[in-house]
Design a protein around this motif. Structure first.
Motif, PDB file in Angstrom:
ATOM      1  N   PHE A 142      -2.868  -6.564   4.011  1.00  0.00           N
ATOM      2  CA  PHE A 142      -1.759  -5.877   3.359  1.00  0.00           C
ATOM      3  C   PHE A 142      -0.890  -6.865   2.572  1.00  0.00           C
ATOM      4  CE2 PHE A 142      -3.033  -3.226   6.890  1.00  0.00           C
ATOM      5  CZ  PHE A 142      -3.219  -2.039   6.243  1.00  0.00           C
ATOM      6  N   TYR A 147      -0.493  -6.083  -1.387  1.00  0.00           N
ATOM      7  CA  TYR A 147       0.895  -6.082  -1.840  1.00  0.00           C
ATOM      8  C   TYR A 147       1.274  -7.299  -2.682  1.00  0.00           C
ATOM      9  CZ  TYR A 147       1.128  -2.440   1.749  1.00  0.00           C
ATOM     10  OH  TYR A 147       0.903  -1.325   2.504  1.00  0.00           O
ATOM     11  N   MET A 160      -2.988   5.999   0.203  1.00  0.00           N
ATOM     12  CA  MET A 160      -2.513   6.421   1.521  1.00  0.00           C
ATOM     13  C   MET A 160      -1.805   7.765   1.414  1.00  0.00           C
ATOM     14  SD  MET A 160      -3.574   4.148   3.515  1.00  0.00           S
ATOM     15  CE  MET A 160      -4.931   3.889   2.407  1.00  0.00           C
ATOM     16  N   GLY A 187       4.203   2.055  10.356  1.00  0.00           N
ATOM     17  CA  GLY A 187       3.287   1.888   9.213  1.00  0.00           C
ATOM     18  C   GLY A 187       3.196   3.207   8.452  1.00  0.00           C
ATOM     19  N   CYS A 189       4.196   4.138   5.608  1.00  0.00           N
ATOM     20  CA  CYS A 189       3.917   4.017   4.168  1.00  0.00           C
ATOM     21  C   CYS A 189       4.877   4.848   3.310  1.00  0.00           C
ATOM     22  CB  CYS A 189       2.459   4.371   3.905  1.00  0.00           C
ATOM     23  SG  CYS A 189       1.787   3.578   2.447  1.00  0.00           S
ATOM     24  N   ASP A 210       7.964   0.527   7.788  1.00  0.00           N
ATOM     25  CA  ASP A 210       6.858  -0.161   7.100  1.00  0.00           C
ATOM     26  C   ASP A 210       7.391  -1.464   6.517  1.00  0.00           C
ATOM     27  OD1 ASP A 210       4.412  -0.687   5.434  1.00  0.00           O
ATOM     28  OD2 ASP A 210       3.959   1.389   5.948  1.00  0.00           O
ATOM     29  N   LEU A 211       6.505  -2.255   5.958  1.00  0.00           N
ATOM     30  CA  LEU A 211       6.901  -3.547   5.383  1.00  0.00           C
ATOM     31  C   LEU A 211       7.919  -3.351   4.256  1.00  0.00           C
ATOM     32  CD1 LEU A 211       3.320  -5.079   5.283  1.00  0.00           C
ATOM     33  CD2 LEU A 211       5.220  -5.927   6.684  1.00  0.00           C
ATOM     34  N   VAL A 214       6.803  -2.140   0.884  1.00  0.00           N
ATOM     35  CA  VAL A 214       6.424  -0.731   0.796  1.00  0.00           C
ATOM     36  C   VAL A 214       7.674   0.144   0.741  1.00  0.00           C
ATOM     37  CG1 VAL A 214       5.320   1.134   2.114  1.00  0.00           C
ATOM     38  CG2 VAL A 214       4.229  -1.116   1.957  1.00  0.00           C
ATOM     39  N   GLY A 235      10.492  -3.446   7.907  1.00  0.00           N
ATOM     40  CA  GLY A 235      10.278  -4.505   8.886  1.00  0.00           C
ATOM     41  C   GLY A 235       8.791  -4.751   9.107  1.00  0.00           C
ATOM     42  N   ASP A 236       8.525  -5.810   9.876  1.00  0.00           N
ATOM     43  CA  ASP A 236       7.147  -6.179  10.183  1.00  0.00           C
ATOM     44  C   ASP A 236       6.885  -5.798  11.635  1.00  0.00           C
ATOM     45  OD1 ASP A 236       4.925  -7.648  11.123  1.00  0.00           O
ATOM     46  OD2 ASP A 236       5.203  -9.161   9.563  1.00  0.00           O
ATOM     47  N   PHE A 237       5.894  -4.929  11.871  1.00  0.00           N
ATOM     48  CA  PHE A 237       5.731  -4.433  13.243  1.00  0.00           C
ATOM     49  C   PHE A 237       5.174  -5.465  14.217  1.00  0.00           C
ATOM     50  CE2 PHE A 237       2.129  -1.659  11.249  1.00  0.00           C
ATOM     51  CZ  PHE A 237       1.121  -2.604  11.478  1.00  0.00           C
ATOM     52  N   ALA A 251      -0.559   6.355  12.682  1.00  0.00           N
ATOM     53  CA  ALA A 251      -1.601   7.034  11.917  1.00  0.00           C
ATOM     54  C   ALA A 251      -2.331   5.999  11.070  1.00  0.00           C
ATOM     55  CB  ALA A 251      -0.999   8.124  11.034  1.00  0.00           C
ATOM     56  N   ARG A 252      -3.580   5.867  11.308  1.00  0.00           N
ATOM     57  CA  ARG A 252      -4.432   4.897  10.591  1.00  0.00           C
ATOM     58  C   ARG A 252      -3.863   3.476  10.655  1.00  0.00           C
ATOM     59  NH1 ARG A 252      -5.784   6.848   4.859  1.00  0.00           N
ATOM     60  NH2 ARG A 252      -3.692   7.688   4.810  1.00  0.00           N
ATOM     61  N   ILE A 253      -3.372   3.108  11.814  1.00  0.00           N
ATOM     62  CA  ILE A 253      -2.868   1.757  11.995  1.00  0.00           C
ATOM     63  C   ILE A 253      -3.828   0.962  12.889  1.00  0.00           C
ATOM     64  CG2 ILE A 253      -0.949   0.358  12.894  1.00  0.00           C
ATOM     65  CD1 ILE A 253      -0.244   2.052  10.395  1.00  0.00           C
ATOM     66  N   ASP A 256      -7.070  -1.000  11.841  1.00  0.00           N
ATOM     67  CA  ASP A 256      -6.971  -2.166  10.945  1.00  0.00           C
ATOM     68  C   ASP A 256      -6.905  -3.502  11.679  1.00  0.00           C
ATOM     69  OD1 ASP A 256      -7.017  -1.202   8.314  1.00  0.00           O
ATOM     70  OD2 ASP A 256      -4.929  -0.538   8.437  1.00  0.00           O
TER      71      ASP A 256
HETATM   72  N1  SAM Z   1       0.290   5.639   8.347  1.00  0.00           N
HETATM   73  C1  SAM Z   1      -0.026   5.821   6.936  1.00  0.00           C
HETATM   74  C2  SAM Z   1      -1.023   6.940   6.773  1.00  0.00           C
HETATM   75  O1  SAM Z   1      -1.708   7.328   7.738  1.00  0.00           O
HETATM   76  O2  SAM Z   1      -1.129   7.432   5.640  1.00  0.00           O
HETATM   77  C3  SAM Z   1      -0.518   4.536   6.273  1.00  0.00           C
HETATM   78  C4  SAM Z   1      -1.715   3.885   6.865  1.00  0.00           C
HETATM   79  S1  SAM Z   1      -2.166   2.367   6.063  1.00  0.00           S
HETATM   80  C5  SAM Z   1      -3.875   2.226   6.461  1.00  0.00           C
HETATM   81  C6  SAM Z   1      -1.421   1.106   7.045  1.00  0.00           C
HETATM   82  C7  SAM Z   1       0.076   0.977   6.849  1.00  0.00           C
HETATM   83  O3  SAM Z   1       0.568  -0.060   7.733  1.00  0.00           O
HETATM   84  C8  SAM Z   1       0.454   0.551   5.459  1.00  0.00           C
HETATM   85  O4  SAM Z   1       1.450   1.403   4.958  1.00  0.00           O
HETATM   86  C9  SAM Z   1       0.972  -0.870   5.631  1.00  0.00           C
HETATM   87  O5  SAM Z   1       1.982  -1.234   4.704  1.00  0.00           O
HETATM   88  C10 SAM Z   1       1.512  -0.841   7.046  1.00  0.00           C
HETATM   89  N2  SAM Z   1       1.579  -2.186   7.630  1.00  0.00           N
HETATM   90  C11 SAM Z   1       0.612  -3.134   7.640  1.00  0.00           C
HETATM   91  N3  SAM Z   1       1.032  -4.238   8.268  1.00  0.00           N
HETATM   92  C12 SAM Z   1       2.304  -3.987   8.668  1.00  0.00           C
HETATM   93  C13 SAM Z   1       3.262  -4.742   9.382  1.00  0.00           C
HETATM   94  N4  SAM Z   1       2.983  -5.975   9.797  1.00  0.00           N
HETATM   95  N5  SAM Z   1       4.461  -4.186   9.632  1.00  0.00           N
HETATM   96  C14 SAM Z   1       4.755  -2.908   9.200  1.00  0.00           C
HETATM   97  N6  SAM Z   1       3.867  -2.132   8.535  1.00  0.00           N
HETATM   98  C15 SAM Z   1       2.653  -2.666   8.267  1.00  0.00           C
END
Ligand code: SAM
Length: 350
Positions: A142, A147, A160, A187, A189, A210-211, A214, A235-237, A251-253, A256
């Protein structure tokens, strides 16, 4: 030996041609064929070629291939043939339709296709081919890849956004969420999923986390009717504090990231959650034998550091952090869902 009709390996032949069909869809989307046909309803070959700024010969082949794939229709109108979108194309391929998959299709064309053209290397080396495909190394897909440039970021967010709009309602309505008042979409988005949650649950507010890169783009994707029950926190999770909520949505986190990285995130979530808090995981769930759906197994070939998991694998991961699986829903849409609940550590099952 004699070759009978039953011997024709139809499924192999359609796989063999599958990449050409995908690229036909991608190219028609990229050149805005569905958009120009949408604004004029029906056009001759020459008119389409003019509007997409392409050769008549190339356009003819593209449109004919798209007709054969059921993406377009060609009909006779006063001695000339005209092209128009099929119903499905109008609904899912026109870029500004509410259920458009256009963002996801362009992401597949621009980001996923180049990776898959290096699949042999990916398999030999067991690593993502990002550097070969795009000339740049990435540690975090990401922050380093998607990004690093605004144009790529918007395209990824668009992708997304389009999937979340198509799947969001089914995910949001998969379970009874009436016990929860505040949710945090980790996350989350563009917020597309969050808006589906507030639409489906009038008593729920949702914080999209989210970051910062984003969150700063959120206005670009805001729906027409904004909802003050949806708010955004950057923020950064892996590093920062997470907002307090009684339901966390992932969701879809999870797909990854590696188990090790997920333990960092899940232990933070576990600390935030009091007993009874919910955690909703939405992913494509693999069956327990890891045979289906192939969408998940094909996606795994892009070799990000994450992996596709079955419901048991997700449960094992989450149970280590005190979350018990309560319900699972196979939605028949692009994403399934599981609801976990944080147990009281004093009532831990033995
Ligand atoms: N949840 C959304 C969905 O289902 O449509 C987006 C899924 S996308 C695959 C992963 C999301 O995680 C992205 O929006 C990305 O910016 C966010 N993300 C990735 N690393 C992150 C981090 N360290 N902290 C916060 N968000 C993060």
């Amino acid at each position: 030996p004699e070759f009978s009709r039953q011997d024709i390996p139809h499924s192999i032949i359609s796989l063999l041609d599958g990449f050409k069909a995908s690229k036909t869809l991608f190219t028609a989307s990229k050149l805005k064929v569905f958009d120009v046909l949408n604004s004029s309803n029906s056009l001759t070959l020459e008119e389409v070629a003019g509007q997409i700024n392409a050769s008549v010969l190339g356009t003819e082949r593209l449109l004919e291939a798209a007709v054969s794939l059921g993406l377009l229709e060609r009909v006779k109108q006063q001695n000339t043939s005209v092209y128009r979108n099929t119903e499905q194309a109008s609904r899912f391929l026109v870029s500004d339709s509410p259920e458009s998959l256009n963002g996801y299709i362009l992401h597949c064309n621009d980001m996923v296709w180049p990776l898959f053209s290096h699949l042999e290397n990916a398999v030999r080396e067991g690593t993502s081919q990002h550097e070969r495909a795009f000339g740049k190394k990435n540690e975090d897909v990401f922050q380093d890849a998607y990004y690093s440039k605004d144009e790529v970021k918007i395209r990824f967010m668009d992708a997304m956004h389009s999937i979340a709009r198509v799947t969001g309602k089914d995910v949001a309505t998969a379970f009874d969420l009436s016990p929860y008042k505040t949710a945090c979409d980790i996350g989350g988005c563009t917020g597309a999923m969050a808006y589906e949650f507030t639409k489906a649950h009038p008593g729920l507010s949702v914080i999209v986390f989210d970051l910062p890169q984003v969150i700063e783009m959120r206005r670009h994707f805001q729906p027409k009717e904004t909802d003050d029950r949806v708010s955004f926190v950057a923020g950064d999770f892996f590093k920062d504090d997470l907002p307090k909520a009684d339901l966390y949505v992932l969701a879809r986190i999870l797909h990854d990231w590696s188990d090790e990285k997920l333990h960092v995130l899940l232990s933070k979530l576990s600390k935030m959650c009091t007993p009874g808090c919910g955690l909703l995981v939405s992913e494509i769930f693999l069956d327990e034998e890891r045979k289906r759906p192939s969408r998940a197994l094909l996606q795994a070939l892009s070799m990000t550091e994450g992996k596709q998991r079955s419901p048991t694998e997700y449960s094992d991961l989450l149970e280590k952090h005190g979350f018990t699986p309560k319900h699972i829903k196979h939605t028949d849409n692009l994403l399934d869902a599981m609801l976990f609940v944080k147990e009281d550590p004093n009532n831990k099952r033995t």
